[in-house]
Design an enzyme around this catalytic site. Structure first.
Site, mmCIF file in Angstrom:
data_model
loop_
_atom_site.group_PDB
_atom_site.id
_atom_site.type_symbol
_atom_site.label_atom_id
_atom_site.label_comp_id
_atom_site.label_asym_id
_atom_site.label_seq_id
_atom_site.Cartn_x
_atom_site.Cartn_y
_atom_site.Cartn_z
ATOM 1 N N CYS A 159 10.090 -0.272 12.612
ATOM 2 C CA CYS A 159 9.347 -0.125 13.867
ATOM 3 C C CYS A 159 7.953 0.419 13.615
ATOM 4 C CB CYS A 159 10.108 0.775 14.836
ATOM 5 S SG CYS A 159 9.213 0.993 16.387
ATOM 6 N N CYS A 188 6.700 2.770 16.351
ATOM 7 C CA CYS A 188 7.278 4.120 16.308
ATOM 8 C C CYS A 188 6.686 4.942 15.172
ATOM 9 C CB CYS A 188 8.781 4.079 16.040
ATOM 10 S SG CYS A 188 9.690 2.974 17.067
ATOM 11 N N ASP A 189 6.633 4.337 13.995
ATOM 12 C CA ASP A 189 6.381 5.120 12.793
ATOM 13 C C ASP A 189 4.997 4.911 12.183
ATOM 14 O OD1 ASP A 189 8.962 6.060 13.081
ATOM 15 O OD2 ASP A 189 9.823 4.479 11.851
#
Lengths: 102, 299
Positions: free
Chosen positions: B131, B134-135
């Site tokens: 992701c 997300c990261d």
């Protein structure tokens, strides 16, 4: 007890006793599941435990200090020392067991 | 006892919730591990009708959830781990509790496929992610790689190109499979390079985090982040034995009806072909209408 902490008060928050730190962000979907687990399962089972939430927006340096490269991530501290780490959404029973062992 | 439980909160689950709530069913939506579904991990959505300007995936899903809530849907944060559809009531067991319902709509979507290559398990969450949205923030100013060549890989590469120092896209073919609109932008980005006809052999690290990738052309690519975007698999493991699944794990449906009585499925968990948010939303609406009819007929 669930508290929000930042880079400023992090060290003081984890200095004494067992503290569970939840690294999260508003834009992280799985962090919401982890948050619900902490609120609905872990906090009621461990009413004396301090659960410190770190929003990584604005606190990326703090996350990097503990080797976090993905969220949600949990870290358990005892008297200021890191004693356990979980990356990814972690089940309530695993968290509670780790808190009891800390 | 619930009338209708909807498992999943992506476009399929939420469209089902909007339709079911407006039909007066007061559906209970079990949001799942990734509340809002895969779109929450897509930075900008450009193909969902109704938005002339690109909309951030999380914003789209937040609006969809608010619409469902306003229509009367209820929400519970839980992940269903097992089901029993053999009796008169449909039983669902989650991490937080149990519930039973007269009808169920399964809209659990799909999750990222992993490579299962050496080093992947060791460095997952320590440099390896599925992701980018997300990261990505953890890789500001670093060198990263994206593995794959479809829409997800291209979207990730573009998103990361604004954060990372460099992005190398590793793709096993000689052309991208993703939308042309995206691939043109990826190829034009100054800090993105593409390793065509190349695969990853292993993920290498220093014991605590990722340091590079070994590639099929013999090169070692030094990166601190690797984003795996090689496709998705339906999230239906918890249904095994309870409803009919095909060989790839997709729920087998006939107009959203599954092999189990009172159980309907919609979205990417039942769609091996298209995997588009707008199609998932359409199928969700269809499942809600089917479920409503089923309940009306006293099912």
């Amino acid at each position: 007890m669930i508290v929000d902490v930042t880079e400023k008060d992090f060290d003081a928050t984890v200095a004494k006793g067992v503290v569970l730190v939840d690294f999260w962000a508003t834009w992280c979907g799985p962090c919401r599941m982890q948050g619900a687990i902490l609120e609905q399962k872990v906090a009621p089972a461990k009413p004396d435990l301090t659960i410190a939430k770190v929003d990584i927006d604005g606190n990326v340096a703090l996350a990097q200090k503990f080797g976090i490269m993905s969220i949600p991530a949990l870290r358990i501290f005892k008297d200021g020392n890191l004693v356990a780490s979980f990356d990814g959404v972690t089940k309530p029973e695993e968290i509670i067991a780790a808190v009891e062992q800390a | 006892m619930e009338d209708l439980v909807i498992v999943g909160s992506g476009p399929a689950g939420l469209a089902a919730a909007i339709y079911a709530a407006r039909a007066g069913l007061r559906p209970l939506v079990v949001e799942g591990m990734l509340a809002g579904g895969q779109l929450t991990q897509t930075h900008e959505v450009e193909n969902y009708p109704g938005f002339a300007d690109p909309i951030v995936g999380l914003d789209l899903m937040t609006a969809m959830r608010a619409q469902a809530e306003r229509a009367g849907a209820r929400f519970e944060m839980d992940e269903i781990s097992s089901v029993d559809f053999s009796g008169d009531d449909r039983k669902l067991v989650g991490m937080m509790g149990e519930m039973s319902s007269r009808a169920v709509i399964v809209a659990t979507g799909a999750g990222a496929k992993w490579t299962d290559l050496p080093g992947e398990a060791k460095y997952k969450n320590h440099g390896i992610s599925a992701c980018a949205v997300c990261d990505g923030a953890f890789f500001r100013g670093r060198d990263v790689a994206v593995i794959g060549g479809g829409d997800t890989a291209l979207g990730d590469a573009l998103y990361l190109s604004r954060i990372a120092k460099s992005v190398t896209v590793i793709h096993r073919r000689d052309a991208f499979r993703g939308a042309k609109a995206l691939s043109d932008r990826v190829l034009a980005a100054p800090n993105v390079t593409v390793a065509w006809n190349t695969t990853v052999k292993s993920f290498d690290g220093d014991g605590s985090s990722l340091t590079g990738l070994s590639l099929s052309d013999g090169r070692t690519l030094p990166v601190s982040g690797a984003f795996v975007a090689i496709g998705h698999r339906p999230q239906t493991d918890f249904l095994r034995g309870a409803v009919e699944l095909d060989e790839a794990g997709y729920v087998v449906v006939d107009r959203t009806r599954t092999s189990a009585k009172g159980v309907f499925a919609a979205g990417d968990c039942a769609d091996p072909l298209y995997k588009q948010a707008v199609i998932a939303a359409g199928a969700g609406a269809q499942a809600a209408i089917e479920a409503q009819r089923y309940l009306q007929e006293g099912g």
